[in-house]
Design an enzyme around this catalytic site. Structure first.
Site, short mmCIF file in Angstrom:
data_model
loop_
_atom_site.label_atom_id
_atom_site.label_comp_id
_atom_site.label_asym_id
_atom_site.label_seq_id
_atom_site.Cartn_x
_atom_site.Cartn_y
_atom_site.Cartn_z
CE1 TYR A 33 1.15 16.89 40.39
CE2 TYR A 33 0.57 17.96 42.44
CZ TYR A 33 1.14 18.01 41.19
OH TYR A 33 1.69 19.18 40.74
CG HIS A 102 9.48 0.95 29.81
ND1 HIS A 102 10.52 0.22 30.32
CD2 HIS A 102 9.92 2.22 29.75
CE1 HIS A 102 11.55 1.01 30.54
NE2 HIS A 102 11.22 2.24 30.21
CE LYS A 147 -2.33 19.22 40.72
NZ LYS A 147 -1.25 20.16 40.53
CD GLU A 180 1.29 25.23 33.75
OE1 GLU A 180 0.25 25.37 34.40
OE2 GLU A 180 1.65 24.15 33.25
CG LEU A 205 -2.96 21.72 35.99
CD1 LEU A 205 -2.94 20.26 35.56
CD2 LEU A 205 -2.51 21.84 37.44
N1 PMP Z 1 0.12 24.88 36.99
C1 PMP Z 1 0.92 23.95 37.56
C2 PMP Z 1 2.06 23.40 36.76
C3 PMP Z 1 0.68 23.51 38.87
O1 PMP Z 1 1.46 22.56 39.41
C4 PMP Z 1 -0.40 24.07 39.60
C5 PMP Z 1 -0.67 23.66 41.02
N2 PMP Z 1 -0.89 22.31 41.17
C6 PMP Z 1 -1.20 25.04 38.98
C7 PMP Z 1 -0.92 25.41 37.67
C8 PMP Z 1 -2.38 25.65 39.69
O2 PMP Z 1 -3.41 24.72 39.82
P1 PMP Z 1 -4.50 24.82 41.00
O3 PMP Z 1 -5.04 26.20 40.95
O4 PMP Z 1 -5.50 23.80 40.66
O5 PMP Z 1 -3.75 24.57 42.28
#
Ligand code: PMP
Length: 287
Positions: A33, A102, A147, A180, A205
């Protein structure tokens, strides 16, 4: 006004928007997503979001649903049909519908859903109070650079934060390093004045906002490095903040029981909040 969603080729009333029970997103979380912010009727950083979507799809070997220009057309339609001046568009791409088994299905058409919602822009009152965060063990898989819609650990972490009256949960790996937030990237300003965010690896991410804020930090000539830091360093930091497409730059003033700095949003978070706000308005980020 009735909300409209795009579901596999059709624009439908949001309240009736549905996918098949054997969509692999529903069955296996076999999908990815993106969330793209809209400010003043414009997408913020749409290109890097769609680049990351391509990388996530590539990593999972899901065929791209359509060309980028066709995708842009749908994103704009969803924005217009929902009259989103400020808010987000959400895109979800899954491996499609197939009998539940699967392995990848021999024939399945990539599925695409796009929704939009209105949301007022991040309020600068956040600069007066900041937010609290808690720390939780990072128990996710080893491909957090993808993602994926498989967000159960993130959901549980965010719920733990809410139950502790906190805005965000900060994941910490088994070695004690911050990875994060449950839906954000984490930044600190060390007691020595250095701005840090973890380097990119499979543990986090690659936030699009992280990338934009890094560039803003360089414009502002801040002492900035991409380097991992421990939870202890974060708790003892001068400042902390989190970034994402929806949280923009949100100052963190407490992590667990530890008060960050003097308990108020710091000057670096303020400067980057303001620079990011100007960036979103299309102004001169470096001004
Ligand atoms: N880390 C994670 C786990 C996230 O879900 C998000 C937001 N989608 C982010 C970091 C930040 O990413 P972005 O700045 O692209 O929204």
């Amino acid at each position: 006004m009735a909300r409209i969603a795009y579901v596999n080729g059709r624009y439908v009333a949001h309240r009736k928007a549905a996918v098949h029970v054997e969509d692999r997103g529903y069955q296996f979380a076999d999908g990815v997503y993106e969330v793209i912010a809209v400010r003043a009727g414009r997408f913020i950083d749409a290109e890097p979001h769609l680049d990351r979507l391509d990388r996530s799809l590539g990593a999972l070997r899901i065929a791209t649903p359509m060309s980028r220009s066709a995708l842009y057309h749908i994103l704009h339609e969803v924005m217009y049909r929902n009259r989103i001046e400020n808010g987000i568009v959400y895109l979800q791409v899954t491996r499609g519908v197939a009998r539940r088994d699967h392995p990848f299905p021999a024939k399945a058409k990539t599925a695409l859903v796009v929704t939009g919602s209105r949301k007022s822009p991040l309020d600068s009152r956040i600069l007066e109070t900041g937010v609290n965060a808690i720390s939780v063990l990072d128990n996710r898989w080893k491909h957090c650079n993808i993602k994926s819609i498989s967000l159960l650990p993130n959901v549980l972490a965010k719920q733990a934060a809410r139950e502790a009256d906190a805005y965000e949960a900060v994941f910490v790996d088994e070695e004690g390093f911050v990875t994060e937030g449950s839906s954000t990237n984490v930044w600190i300003v060390t007691s020595g004045g250095e701005l840090l965010t973890r380097e990119l690896d499979h543990g986090i991410l690659a936030g699009v906002t992280r990338e934009t804020v890094s560039k803003l930090a360089e414009h502002l000539r801040l002492a900035f490095a991409e380097r991992r830091f421990t939870l202890e360093e974060a708790r003892g930091a001068r400042e902390a903040f989190v970034t994402s497409a929806t949280s923009c730059v949100t100052p963190v003033v407490r992590i667990d029981e530890a008060i960050i700095g003097n308990g108020e949003p710091g000057s670096t978070a303020r400067a980057l909040f303001e620079a990011y706000a100007r960036y979103m308005e299309g102004g001169d980020a470096a001004a």
